[in-house]
Enzyme design. Structure first.
Site, PDB file in Angstrom:
ATOM      1  N   PRO A  22       0.847  -1.193   0.000  1.00  0.00           N
ATOM      2  CA  PRO A  22       0.000   0.000   0.000  1.00  0.00           C
ATOM      3  C   PRO A  22       0.881   1.241   0.000  1.00  0.00           C
ATOM      4  CG  PRO A  22       0.106  -0.970   2.203  1.00  0.00           C
ATOM      5  CD  PRO A  22       0.841  -1.906   1.288  1.00  0.00           C
ATOM      6  N   CYS A 106       3.113   3.595   9.047  1.00  0.00           N
ATOM      7  CA  CYS A 106       3.323   4.864   8.350  1.00  0.00           C
ATOM      8  C   CYS A 106       4.092   5.834   9.241  1.00  0.00           C
ATOM      9  CB  CYS A 106       1.986   5.478   7.936  1.00  0.00           C
ATOM     10  SG  CYS A 106       2.176   7.051   7.058  1.00  0.00           S
ATOM     11  N   LYS A 145       0.433  -4.197   8.789  1.00  0.00           N
ATOM     12  CA  LYS A 145       1.721  -3.768   8.221  1.00  0.00           C
ATOM     13  C   LYS A 145       2.411  -2.920   9.280  1.00  0.00           C
ATOM     14  CE  LYS A 145       3.912  -1.953   4.062  1.00  0.00           C
ATOM     15  NZ  LYS A 145       4.794  -0.924   4.642  1.00  0.00           N
ATOM     16  N   ASN A 206       9.239  -6.481   3.734  1.00  0.00           N
ATOM     17  CA  ASN A 206       9.030  -5.222   3.022  1.00  0.00           C
ATOM     18  C   ASN A 206      10.181  -4.274   3.363  1.00  0.00           C
ATOM     19  OD1 ASN A 206       7.265  -2.264   3.547  1.00  0.00           O
ATOM     20  ND2 ASN A 206       7.396  -3.159   1.519  1.00  0.00           N
ATOM     21  N   GLY A 207      10.526  -3.424   2.408  1.00  0.00           N
ATOM     22  CA  GLY A 207      11.539  -2.406   2.659  1.00  0.00           C
ATOM     23  C   GLY A 207      12.766  -2.556   1.783  1.00  0.00           C
TER      24      GLY A 207
END
Length: 333
Positions: A22, A106, A145, A206-207
């Protein structure tokens, strides 16, 4: 080398374990459709404000309009209280989403000030309350997430994942950087490995995944259930298929030629114009146009031209400029 596997999230089985992340203001419907075409097994919408949904904001609802060709699709929500998150989850479920994702990663200051996003990682009790409330509010899978922490040296991921399992969450995607680092710097592979160790739900990496080799660093970690790719996939949607191919046969393919990237650019423009209307579609596409023209001859000139495009005829002139310059460069080499 392990091959790409199917990933099951609750009762949803994906064709593979490669996911489009996302991305606020980026992973809209046109981009999700392109990512599906490029081989993503699951796509996520940009994050949606739970409170705005509960208040009936129509603009917010448009952020997760779902097309049959992108299924399965996950809708991500953010918020700082359990009640609005639970109510928003019901609205999203009723819209036809396949999966709901809770944003707890976030790093943006505006989101943190509202007590949402990565800020939740500092409040274990609230985090647990939100996860449990959302999971109990709907009959579709709920995922999270997260970041490994707020500051360098922290790794709250193992404990959050343990709580997630206990509260009914079906999968965790871990961005292996602290929130303070944003999207820059190296991912902390060791912290991600610790997050996977002993996890009772699938844990997805992720990342900083931008190619096959950066994907491999994560995927070879025991317990890594899949890969979530963000900005590395923008304008480069075949990355999903290339990663799957690499893990299948060990052959590292050349980077896609510039023509392929421009073909994706044309498809994106067509989808954006069709979905939003011609003028709005081209205006919105300006946010990501640099991903398509980066490293092309006269890239700055092309970007400036595109920033004035409001109709397809204008876009055709941009394409002509791209092809003329690129072919001239090919002729010189």
């Amino acid at each position: 080398m392990s091959k790409i596997q199917k990933l099951k999230i609750g009762n949803i089985e994906l064709n593979n374990n490669l996911l489009l992340a996302p991305m606020a203001g980026i992973s809209d419907l046109p981009m999700r459709l392109l990512s599906k075409e490029g081989g993503a097994g699951l796509v996520y919408t940009e994050m949606v404000s739970a409170r705005a949904l509960v208040y009936g904001d129509e603009k917010t609802k448009k952020l997760f309009k779902i097309h049959k060709n992108e299924r399965p699709v996950a809708v991500q929500i953010f918020g700082g209280d359990a009640y609005s998150m639970g109510e928003a989850a019901k609205i999203i479920r009723d819209s036809g989403a396949d999966i709901i994702d809770i944003n707890m990663g976030c790093p943006v200051r505006k989101i943190a000030k509202a007590g949402a996003g990565a800020k939740l990682l500092a409040n274990e009790a609230l985090t647990a309350d939100i996860m449990e409330t959302v999971a109990k509010s709907v009959n579709i899978p709920v995922t999270i997430k997260i970041r490994i922490g707020l500051l360098p040296g922290q790794n709250v991921a193992p404990e959050i994942i343990k709580i997630a399992y206990e509260t009914g969450i079906k999968m965790a995607a871990v961005h292996a950087r602290p929130a303070s680092q944003g999207h820059s710097g190296e991912a902390d592979i060791e912290a991600f490995a610790a997050a996977c160790d002993g996890a009772k739900i699938p844990v997805v990496a992720n990342g900083g995944i931008i190619d096959e080799l950066s994907a491999e660093k994560f995927y070879k970690i025991p317990g890594c259930s899949g890969l979530m790719i963000g900005k590395g996939a923008v304008g480069n949607y075949s990355l999903f298929k290339r990663i799957e191919s690499y893990f299948g046969n060990g052959i590292l393919l050349d980077a896609p030629p510039w023509r392929e990237k421009i073909d994706w650019f044309k498809k994106h423009a067509e989808l954006a114009a069709r979905y939003y209307g011609e003028e709005k579609g081209y205006i919105l596409l300006r946010k990501v146009s640099h991903y398509y023209v980066k490293d092309l001859p006269n890239a700055a000139k092309v970007r400036n031209m595109f920033n004035k495009v409001t109709k397809t005829a204008d876009f055709e002139e941009v394409l002509k400029c791209i092809y003329d310059n690129a072919f001239n460069k090919d002729a010189e080499s």
